[in-house]
Write a protein that holds these residues in place. Structure first.
Motif, mmCIF file in Angstrom:
data_model
loop_
_atom_site.group_PDB
_atom_site.id
_atom_site.type_symbol
_atom_site.label_atom_id
_atom_site.label_comp_id
_atom_site.label_asym_id
_atom_site.label_seq_id
_atom_site.Cartn_x
_atom_site.Cartn_y
_atom_site.Cartn_z
ATOM 1 N N PHE A 75 0.842 -1.208 0.000
ATOM 2 C CA PHE A 75 0.000 0.000 0.000
ATOM 3 C C PHE A 75 0.873 1.252 0.000
ATOM 4 C CE2 PHE A 75 -2.389 3.279 2.433
ATOM 5 C CZ PHE A 75 -3.255 3.603 1.394
ATOM 6 N N LEU A 76 0.592 2.163 -0.922
ATOM 7 C CA LEU A 76 1.474 3.314 -1.162
ATOM 8 C C LEU A 76 1.045 4.616 -0.470
ATOM 9 C CD1 LEU A 76 2.090 2.724 -4.987
ATOM 10 C CD2 LEU A 76 3.436 1.890 -3.051
ATOM 11 N N GLY A 77 0.082 4.543 0.434
ATOM 12 C CA GLY A 77 -0.212 5.731 1.238
ATOM 13 C C GLY A 77 -1.510 6.445 0.906
ATOM 14 N N ASP A 78 -1.904 7.348 1.809
ATOM 15 C CA ASP A 78 -3.199 8.025 1.795
ATOM 16 C C ASP A 78 -4.353 7.054 2.012
ATOM 17 O OD1 ASP A 78 -2.209 10.551 1.743
ATOM 18 O OD2 ASP A 78 -2.829 11.032 -0.304
ATOM 19 N N ILE A 79 -4.337 6.454 3.194
ATOM 20 C CA ILE A 79 -5.491 5.638 3.593
ATOM 21 C C ILE A 79 -6.656 6.553 3.983
ATOM 22 C CG2 ILE A 79 -4.673 5.354 6.016
ATOM 23 C CD1 ILE A 79 -6.580 2.716 3.955
ATOM 24 N N VAL A 80 -6.369 7.766 4.486
ATOM 25 C CA VAL A 80 -7.445 8.681 4.911
ATOM 26 C C VAL A 80 -7.487 9.956 4.060
ATOM 27 C CG1 VAL A 80 -7.308 7.801 7.290
ATOM 28 C CG2 VAL A 80 -6.096 9.919 6.678
ATOM 29 N N GLY A 81 -8.458 10.819 4.412
ATOM 30 C CA GLY A 81 -8.657 12.071 3.671
ATOM 31 C C GLY A 81 -9.780 11.883 2.659
ATOM 32 N N TYR A 82 -10.646 12.855 2.514
ATOM 33 C CA TYR A 82 -11.762 12.891 1.546
ATOM 34 C C TYR A 82 -13.010 12.102 1.951
ATOM 35 C CZ TYR A 82 -8.241 14.735 -1.743
ATOM 36 O OH TYR A 82 -7.252 15.459 -2.350
ATOM 37 N N GLY A 83 -12.893 10.799 2.247
ATOM 38 C CA GLY A 83 -14.075 9.948 2.416
ATOM 39 C C GLY A 83 -14.577 9.850 3.847
ATOM 40 N N ALA A 84 -15.630 9.031 4.030
ATOM 41 C CA ALA A 84 -16.382 9.020 5.285
ATOM 42 C C ALA A 84 -15.968 7.930 6.279
ATOM 43 C CB ALA A 84 -17.876 8.888 4.981
ATOM 44 N N ASN A 85 -15.050 7.025 5.900
ATOM 45 C CA ASN A 85 -14.736 5.908 6.797
ATOM 46 C C ASN A 85 -13.240 5.738 7.099
ATOM 47 O OD1 ASN A 85 -17.417 4.619 5.194
ATOM 48 N ND2 ASN A 85 -17.338 4.299 7.397
#
Ligand code: ZN
Length: 242
Positions: free
Chosen positions: A33-43
């Motif tokens: 996984f290359l990053g940005d699991i969070v930000g923008y979405g609801a979960n």
């Protein structure tokens, strides 16, 4: 070895679940996984839980570090900033701790991984074109470097004569003598005008890179964002993939 390489989930649980179901069918050896699991979405919390149970390697992206005050958000657009403030509010302390411990680049099985660029991974530069890529080829010593960040899937090749070209073909046969920068696209917020979730299968045995696209329940992801009061612009763009 077969690798599933994916990036930029951005708290989109529906897209992430659909991608992981597809990966399950493809019999891969490792999930990177290359990053940005969070930000923008609801979960964000649910996405992190799922990630922790599945990824063999996890990088941090700029949104992950923004959500824990480890990077500057002054250059974020207002929608991204609003989503990060919301994310910061809802993330559990344990998940914040998890994000804090993530690297921004690494090398695994002689494959370089970085969220943004191999040159200065924590400066969050974008590799948008061949000129950006040319500079970056000097900054990694492996044949392959996988990145995310721009949400635009592409394979950029520098051949043995030093010539550089870009390809958006779905399947690419890699040349033994070339070096590559490969953008894995985005799971949770595609921006190449295709709203389907995107990831990559890299097969080191037959030397192929294949982009996979997966349908997911966009309406459900949008509905949750609406309920949380996240910006309309971020909700609407999911349907168009841009
Ligand atoms: Zn991103």
């Amino acid at each position: 070895m077969r690798y599933a390489i994916f990036s930029d989930v951005h708290s989109n649980l529906e897209a992430f679940q659909s991608v992981l179901q597809e990966i399950e069918k493809l019999h891969v050896d490792k999930r990177l996984f290359l990053g940005d699991i969070v930000g923008y979405g609801a979960n964000p919390n649910e996405a992190i839980d799922l990630l922790k149970g599945t990824a063999d390697v996890t990088l941090a992206g700029n949104h992950d570090f923004a959500a824990i005050d480890m990077t500057d958000v002054s250059y974020f657009n207002p929608h991204a900033k609003e989503a990060i403030l919301w994310t910061k509010d809802v993330l559990t302390p344990a998940h914040k701790e998890f994000l804090k411990g993530l690297p921004v680049d690494t090398v695994v099985d002689s494959i370089t991984l970085a969220h943004s660029s191999p040159k200065e991974p924590q400066m969050w530069h974008y590799i948008f074109n061949i000129f950006d890529a040319i500079e970056n080829f000097e900054y990694f010593n492996t044949r392959l470097c996988f990145i995310g960040h721009s949400h635009h899937p592409v394979v950029i090749e520098r051949n043995s004569e030093g010539k550089t070209n870009a390809s958006k073909d779905q399947i690419i046969q890699l040349n033994e003598a070339s070096k590559y920068i490969i953008n894995a696209g985005s799971v949770g917020q595609p921006r190449d005008k295709n709203p389907q979730a995107c990831f990559v299968i890299y097969d080191s045995g037959n030397m192929t890179v294949e982009f996979k696209r997966v349908q997911y329940d966009i309406a459900s992801a949008q509905e949750k964002m609406r309920k949380e009061g996240l910006p309309d612009y971020l909700i609407e763009r999911l349907a168009y993939g841009k």
